[in-house]
Write an enzyme that holds these catalytic residues in place. Structure first.
Site, PDB file in Angstrom:
ATOM      1  N   TYR A  38      47.954  31.126  42.827  1.00  0.00           N
ATOM      2  CA  TYR A  38      48.446  32.506  42.934  1.00  0.00           C
ATOM      3  C   TYR A  38      49.459  32.608  44.082  1.00  0.00           C
ATOM      4  CZ  TYR A  38      48.257  37.525  42.364  1.00  0.00           C
ATOM      5  OH  TYR A  38      48.603  38.824  42.096  1.00  0.00           O
ATOM      6  N   GLU A  97      52.857  47.656  39.979  1.00  0.00           N
ATOM      7  CA  GLU A  97      53.152  46.729  38.879  1.00  0.00           C
ATOM      8  C   GLU A  97      52.223  47.070  37.703  1.00  0.00           C
ATOM      9  OE1 GLU A  97      53.344  42.540  39.891  1.00  0.00           O
ATOM     10  OE2 GLU A  97      54.400  42.114  38.010  1.00  0.00           O
ATOM     11  N   ASP A 106      47.359  42.725  45.438  1.00  0.00           N
ATOM     12  CA  ASP A 106      47.456  41.360  44.886  1.00  0.00           C
ATOM     13  C   ASP A 106      47.086  40.277  45.908  1.00  0.00           C
ATOM     14  OD1 ASP A 106      48.227  41.940  42.279  1.00  0.00           O
ATOM     15  OD2 ASP A 106      50.350  41.942  42.749  1.00  0.00           O
ATOM     16  N   HIS A 161      49.384  49.560  44.224  1.00  0.00           N
ATOM     17  CA  HIS A 161      50.460  48.697  43.709  1.00  0.00           C
ATOM     18  C   HIS A 161      50.842  49.185  42.319  1.00  0.00           C
ATOM     19  CE1 HIS A 161      52.904  45.337  42.786  1.00  0.00           C
ATOM     20  NE2 HIS A 161      51.984  44.502  42.340  1.00  0.00           N
ATOM     21  N   ASP A 185      50.367  45.722  35.586  1.00  0.00           N
ATOM     22  CA  ASP A 185      49.001  45.234  35.357  1.00  0.00           C
ATOM     23  C   ASP A 185      47.979  46.095  36.103  1.00  0.00           C
ATOM     24  OD1 ASP A 185      50.332  44.063  37.548  1.00  0.00           O
ATOM     25  OD2 ASP A 185      48.923  42.400  37.667  1.00  0.00           O
ATOM     26  N   HIS A 231      53.521  41.977  46.996  1.00  0.00           N
ATOM     27  CA  HIS A 231      54.793  41.326  46.747  1.00  0.00           C
ATOM     28  C   HIS A 231      55.830  42.272  46.162  1.00  0.00           C
ATOM     29  CE1 HIS A 231      54.196  40.594  42.231  1.00  0.00           C
ATOM     30  NE2 HIS A 231      53.183  41.321  42.620  1.00  0.00           N
ATOM     31  N   HIS A 273      54.313  36.361  33.038  1.00  0.00           N
ATOM     32  CA  HIS A 273      55.751  36.135  33.184  1.00  0.00           C
ATOM     33  C   HIS A 273      56.100  34.748  33.736  1.00  0.00           C
ATOM     34  CE1 HIS A 273      54.647  39.542  36.073  1.00  0.00           C
ATOM     35  NE2 HIS A 273      54.653  38.502  36.854  1.00  0.00           N
ATOM     36  N   HIS A 281      42.898  41.061  41.611  1.00  0.00           N
ATOM     37  CA  HIS A 281      42.632  40.043  40.574  1.00  0.00           C
ATOM     38  C   HIS A 281      41.533  39.094  41.062  1.00  0.00           C
ATOM     39  CE1 HIS A 281      46.249  41.032  38.288  1.00  0.00           C
ATOM     40  NE2 HIS A 281      46.957  40.952  39.390  1.00  0.00           N
TER      41      HIS A 281
HETATM   42 FE1  FEO Z   1      51.796  42.461  41.343  1.00  0.00          FE
HETATM   43 FE2  FEO Z   1      48.822  42.079  39.934  1.00  0.00          FE
HETATM   44  O1  FEO Z   1      50.502  42.837  40.109  1.00  0.00           O
END
Ligand code: FEO
Length: 401
Positions: free
Chosen positions: A192, A80, A164, A78, A82, A145, A24, A225
């Site tokens: 990041y 989100e 994250d 989390h 992903d 976040h 994004h 990640h």
């Molecule tokens: Fe906030 Fe890696 O998703």
């Protein structure tokens, strides 16, 4: 099938996304990973899932160790997509005894997947759940976040699964920080932070203090990640501490876009003045640099000097887009100034100044507007402005040393 064991019975079972290049608006030149972790204990536990497109990798990695249907607990740190995109299918396959998440996590899961019937086990900061020989301690990290973000700490092994936080968009077949060049990991960590966590710096500062007070015996930090920190934990925590306090180096950025090279001439003259003052200076042409790379540089710079020609009573589109992006990331503790060439109306400098003020960046010059093509006298004014800003940067950094 190669699986990676973090500690006895604790495995990385995530997925590597070698191809993703845009998150994004954040350029991910090195791809990314979606990390998930499996603990084999009396209650077999999976921490997080992956992006839906990578569910086959997740299942293959789990099946190399156990039948996914044997998983008892699924922890969602989390929501989100992903990390939760594969959740609905994994819930069907696993049918876990407990789906463990924070109160905000449950709201987010229901908001995404509209399943109120899943076996939620709501945990708050300080709560613990036993897996058998091991215990998970939870720490809600709201707005780091997302509202639902949470850390899970496996106490007996000292493994902090950090969602994250401390992550990097960095695809690699290696899983640990000491298996790849540290400079690359730190660059990706800074990028990041600058592009995802920057607006939440005050919360990160508070979180680091809380974690320090908890006196956790952290042997590994396993983010969602990139690589897992096991050899450079102090390095990444120190970097987060510096970034969250908005510490800046004696560095200036001249960020600009130009129509017919007049604003570019001004940018070069400003940069000469900055260099002459002894400040490390980078020219950042927005035609060349992606906004997310520019933000990585903004993270460590004391001065942000903006240049744009005026186009149709406004800014050049790349500068307008960059400022919109930068404003959302809320950089603080910086000096700012603006400059630009114009033909007849010349609004660009005022617009950039307004944007800097809205970001609470300390505007230390009125700015320079020059008509059409700058002559040597005008360029000398630019150079002098660069020198003045450079001197201010040096004084400010020396005061804080
Ligand atoms: Fe906030 Fe890696 O998703």
């Amino acid at each position: 099938m190669r699986t990676t064991e973090l500690a006895k019975g604790i495995y990385w079972v995530g997925a590597i996304d070698w191809d993703v290049r845009d998150f994004h608006g954040y350029s991910t030149y090195k791809g990314t990973t979606y990390n998930a972790f499996l603990v084999i204990d009396e209650k077999i536990t999976l921490f997080d899932t992956v992006k839906r497109s990578h569910i086959d990798d997740l299942l293959r990695h789990i099946r190399a160790i156990i039948d996914p249907a044997k998983i008892d607990y699924l922890v969602v740190n989390h929501v989100e997509m992903d990390h939760s995109g594969a959740l609905p299918e994994m819930m069907e396959i696993i049918k876990p005894e407990k789906l463990i998440c924070s109160p905000m996590g449950q709201k987010a899961i229901v908001g995404h997947f509209h399943r109120e019937d899943w076996p939620y086990e709501i945990v708050k900061s300080g709560d613990e759940i036993s897996m058998g020989k091991r215990t998970i301690q939870f720490l809600e990290t709201r707005m780091l976040h997302w509202p639902d973000s949470m850390f899970s700490f496996i106490k007996e092994d000292g493994i902090l699964i950090s969602s994250d936080a401390f992550g990097q968009h960095y695809a690699t077949s290696e899983r640990f920080d000491d298996e790849v060049p540290l400079s690359e990991v730190m660059n990706e960590s800074a990028k990041y932070y600058a592009n995802i966590l920057y607006p939440y710096s005050p919360l990160i500062k508070k979180l680091l203090k809380t974690v320090a007070e908890m006196n956790l015996n952290i042997k590994m930090i396993a983010p969602d990640h990139g690589v897992i920190w096991r050899s450079h934990i102090d390095t990444i925590i120190k970097a987060y501490d510096d970034w969250s306090q908005n510490k800046s180096a004696k560095k200036a950025l001249v960020i600009y876009d130009t129509m017919w090279h007049s604003t570019e001439k001004m940018a070069k003259a400003v940069a000469v003045g900055l260099e002459e003052s002894g400040v490390s200076t980078s020219m950042v042409n927005l035609k060349v640099h992606h906004r997310s790379d520019v933000m990585t540089q903004v993270l460590g710079a004391k001065a942000v000097i903006l240049g744009s020609s005026t186009l149709n009573n406004g800014l050049l589109p790349r500068m307008a887009g960059f400022l919109m992006y930068m404003r959302g990331l809320k950089p603080t503790n910086k000096f700012g100034a603006s400059f630009g060439s114009y033909g007849w109306s010349g609004e660009a400098v005022n617009l950039m100044n307004t944007a800097l003020l809205e970001m609470k960046i300390d505007l230390i010059e009125e700015g320079l507007r020059l008509k059409y093509v700058p002559d040597n006298t005008s360029l000398e004014e630019c150079r002098k402005m660069g020198t003045r800003i450079g001197q201010a940067v040096l004084s400010s950094c020396e005061e804080n040393e």
